[in-house]
Design a protein around this motif. Structure first.
Motif, PDB file in Angstrom:
ATOM      1  N   VAL A 138       0.847  -1.178   0.000  1.00  0.00           N
ATOM      2  CA  VAL A 138       0.000   0.000   0.000  1.00  0.00           C
ATOM      3  C   VAL A 138       0.893   1.243   0.000  1.00  0.00           C
ATOM      4  O   VAL A 138       1.969   1.251   0.614  1.00  0.00           O
ATOM      5  CB  VAL A 138      -0.939  -0.001   1.229  1.00  0.00           C
ATOM      6  CG1 VAL A 138      -0.184   0.268   2.512  1.00  0.00           C
ATOM      7  CG2 VAL A 138      -2.044   1.022   1.055  1.00  0.00           C
ATOM      8  N   ASN A 139       0.510   2.258  -0.750  1.00  0.00           N
ATOM      9  CA  ASN A 139       1.298   3.493  -0.784  1.00  0.00           C
ATOM     10  C   ASN A 139       0.932   4.354   0.423  1.00  0.00           C
ATOM     11  O   ASN A 139       0.029   5.177   0.385  1.00  0.00           O
ATOM     12  CB  ASN A 139       1.051   4.250  -2.087  1.00  0.00           C
ATOM     13  CG  ASN A 139       1.984   5.443  -2.234  1.00  0.00           C
ATOM     14  OD1 ASN A 139       2.596   5.887  -1.252  1.00  0.00           O
ATOM     15  ND2 ASN A 139       2.106   5.950  -3.439  1.00  0.00           N
ATOM     16  N   LEU A 140       1.689   4.125   1.485  1.00  0.00           N
ATOM     17  CA  LEU A 140       1.382   4.753   2.768  1.00  0.00           C
ATOM     18  C   LEU A 140       1.456   6.275   2.678  1.00  0.00           C
ATOM     19  O   LEU A 140       0.642   6.984   3.278  1.00  0.00           O
ATOM     20  CB  LEU A 140       2.378   4.235   3.806  1.00  0.00           C
ATOM     21  CG  LEU A 140       1.985   4.360   5.259  1.00  0.00           C
ATOM     22  CD1 LEU A 140       0.617   3.784   5.514  1.00  0.00           C
ATOM     23  CD2 LEU A 140       3.023   3.658   6.121  1.00  0.00           C
ATOM     24  N   ASN A 141       2.423   6.772   1.903  1.00  0.00           N
ATOM     25  CA  ASN A 141       2.569   8.232   1.805  1.00  0.00           C
ATOM     26  C   ASN A 141       1.345   8.870   1.161  1.00  0.00           C
ATOM     27  O   ASN A 141       0.903   9.931   1.570  1.00  0.00           O
ATOM     28  CB  ASN A 141       3.836   8.583   1.025  1.00  0.00           C
ATOM     29  CG  ASN A 141       5.091   8.171   1.786  1.00  0.00           C
ATOM     30  OD1 ASN A 141       5.151   8.309   3.003  1.00  0.00           O
ATOM     31  ND2 ASN A 141       6.062   7.640   1.068  1.00  0.00           N
ATOM     32  N   LYS A 142       0.797   8.183   0.152  1.00  0.00           N
ATOM     33  CA  LYS A 142      -0.426   8.676  -0.487  1.00  0.00           C
ATOM     34  C   LYS A 142      -1.574   8.708   0.516  1.00  0.00           C
ATOM     35  O   LYS A 142      -2.359   9.660   0.559  1.00  0.00           O
ATOM     36  CB  LYS A 142      -0.800   7.765  -1.666  1.00  0.00           C
ATOM     37  CG  LYS A 142      -0.269   8.251  -3.007  1.00  0.00           C
ATOM     38  CD  LYS A 142      -1.213   9.284  -3.614  1.00  0.00           C
ATOM     39  CE  LYS A 142      -0.644   9.949  -4.853  1.00  0.00           C
ATOM     40  NZ  LYS A 142       0.504  10.832  -4.606  1.00  0.00           N
ATOM     41  N   VAL A 143      -1.677   7.634   1.319  1.00  0.00           N
ATOM     42  CA  VAL A 143      -2.733   7.575   2.329  1.00  0.00           C
ATOM     43  C   VAL A 143      -2.580   8.724   3.320  1.00  0.00           C
ATOM     44  O   VAL A 143      -3.530   9.417   3.671  1.00  0.00           O
ATOM     45  CB  VAL A 143      -2.700   6.221   3.073  1.00  0.00           C
ATOM     46  CG1 VAL A 143      -3.674   6.220   4.249  1.00  0.00           C
ATOM     47  CG2 VAL A 143      -3.019   5.079   2.120  1.00  0.00           C
TER      48      VAL A 143
END
Lengths: 257, 223
Positions: A87-92
């Motif tokens: 999962v793209n944590l930074n996007k979240v």
């Protein structure tokens, strides 16, 4: 007051689910901080989490943007499981603003740069656009004249208002507050709570860990009482704060009120 | 005394220039090595931490004079004779630079590690909570703050490194000490020669630490 509550309950019930937590568990070494937490936060809802220190409420909040990694369980933000692999944590995180107890303003940057760094670095907008947005937000939190100041030149209350504005500059969909007034001198608590009240009135989805019972009563759509790693009781401020049914809640409220 | 200055002053100044050149080259690469290993020792990655720790322990555990002999004589011997088929030669300047860079780099990496760890963890958390990557947060938020606390130690390390260049006289690099040895051998005026050399080091290092102090003050204005 009663009409107000009805309105809030409606709002809380109908919005789509922004945060969904299922069976969240977290241990630090031998210490089980979160034993099994499940809850949902809906669009526009203000959830206030209260509880004694060590009850796991800050850890819970930090699991919502994965500043802490959960051991097991699911945390979904707008349908995305943030604990999933890849999962793209930074996007979240771009969509989740967080305000800390100790403000955590970037000490090497002035107020304006504190606010514009992330949106510009993450190509959310151009530098002038970010500066423009930051200026408006500073006006909103009553600090329009502080854009060029450095964090050490601000009072605690001003720092925290900048921290809120910094988080808002990313135009998040959710705001998390981790005891935002606990490190403030008493006379500065009000100004920070006022900014948070305005934010709630604007329909921001908020999860607030706090000891400010007045704020909980006035602003929360839902109050969650945590103790020993569990959610012991939750409901409207009236239900939890005025007519608690669990002995542990009653005990806690007797101590703090 | 005067005769040494008039006859050998130019020679000693040139040698001082070589000392400074060696020190600057060594420091330049030491900064790069220090930054790489310093960051490797703070990232959340066990293999990186271990590699950085082994490097620092290995370099710290070996006297620089041994390192100098090892790099200058040992390494070419390894490639040319033990393994065979290579013809590796290192000039004294190259070997000296490598020694200084490794030695100073190991200490720099410890300074940088300590500097990074001295920055409140909340700074990183705030940066990450906004969606910034670890690298962005490191570059924009953590390192700029860490460097301020590191500056006194870094300058101290610079001075030590400048003085450590004298050890490299053993591999024949004509820096100040090596040159002074020749001056002494020619003139037999050991008191005068070493007094002059001592004063030359003193002047350069005093200038260095004074300007460093000034820089430190300037960096702290917005504190």
């Amino acid at each position: 007051m009663s009409t107000d509550n009805t309105k809030q309950e409606n709002k809380a019930g109908t919005g789509e689910v922004r945060i969904r937590v299922r069976d969240l568990k977290k241990t630090f070494g031998d210490l089980e901080v979160l034993k099994s937490i499940s809850m949902e936060v809906h669009e526009g809802e203000v959830v206030v989490v209260i509880g004694p220190s060590g009850s796991g409420k800050s850890t819970f909040l930090r699991c919502l943007n994965r500043l802490e990694n959960a051991d097991s369980g699911v945390v979904e933000i707008d349908g995305t499981d943030i604990n999933a692999r890849g999962v793209n944590l930074n996007k979240v995180r771009e969509n989740i603003g967080m305000v800390f107890q100790h403000f955590n303003l970037f000490n090497n940057l002035n107020v304006l740069d504190n606010m514009t760094l992330a949106p510009v670095q993450l190509s959310k907008c151009s530098k002038p656009e970010a500066a423009d947005r930051a200026g408006k937000l500073l006006e909103r939190v009553g600090l329009a004249d502080k854009a060029g100041s450095y964090p050490h030149q601000l009072s605690g209350g001003q720092k925290q208002r900048v921290a809120i504005a910094r988080a808002l500059c990313m135009q998040p969909k959710i705001m998390l507050f981790d005891e935002p007034t606990s490190a403030l001198d008493p006379e500065m608590v009000g100004e920070v709570l006022q900014v948070m009240k305005d934010l709630a009135a604007d329909g921001m989805t908020m999860v607030v860990v706090t000891h400010e019972m007045g704020f909980a009563r006035e602003v929360a759509d839902r109050v969650v009482f945590m103790d020993g790693g569990y959610i012991v009781e939750e409901g409207t401020p009236e239900e939890v704060l005025l007519h608690p049914s669990e002995p542990r809640t009653i005990d806690f409220l007797n101590k703090v009120l | 005394m005067l005769r040494i200055i008039t006859d050998y002053g130019g020679l000693l100044l040139v040698a001082m220039g070589r000392t400074l050149l060696l020190a600057l080259l060594g420091l330049f690469f030491a900064c790069i090595i220090g930054l790489i290993f310093g960051i490797m020792s703070v990232v959340h990655n066990r293999p990186c931490n271990i590699i950085a720790q082994v490097f620092v322990d290995a370099i710290r555990g070996v006297p620089m004079i041994v390192l100098a002999f090892f790099v200058y004589f040992g390494v070419p011997y390894l490639f040319n004779t033990i393994i065979g088929g290579f013809s590796v030669t290192l000039t004294a300047l190259q070997a000296g630079t490598i020694c200084l860079a490794l030695n100073c780099g190991a200490y720099m990496s410890e300074i940088i590690r300590a500097g990074i760890q001295s920055v409140d963890i909340g700074q990183m958390e705030a940066a990450r909570s906004l969606g910034l990557t670890y690298a962005m947060a490191m570059r924009r938020i953590i390192l700029p703050q860490a460097i301020r606390t590191m500056i006194p130690s870094i300058i101290n390390q610079f001075i030590i490194t400048l003085k450590d260049t004298s050890i490299l006289s053993v591999i024949g690099f004509p820096e100040l000490v090596n040159t002074a040895k020749n001056v002494q051998a020619n003139t037999f005026m050991s008191f005068q020669t070493w007094a002059i050399v001592g004063v030359m080091y003193l002047i350069v290092i005093t200038i260095l630490s004074r300007s460093a102090k000034r820089m430190e003050r300037r960096l702290n204005v917005d504190r």
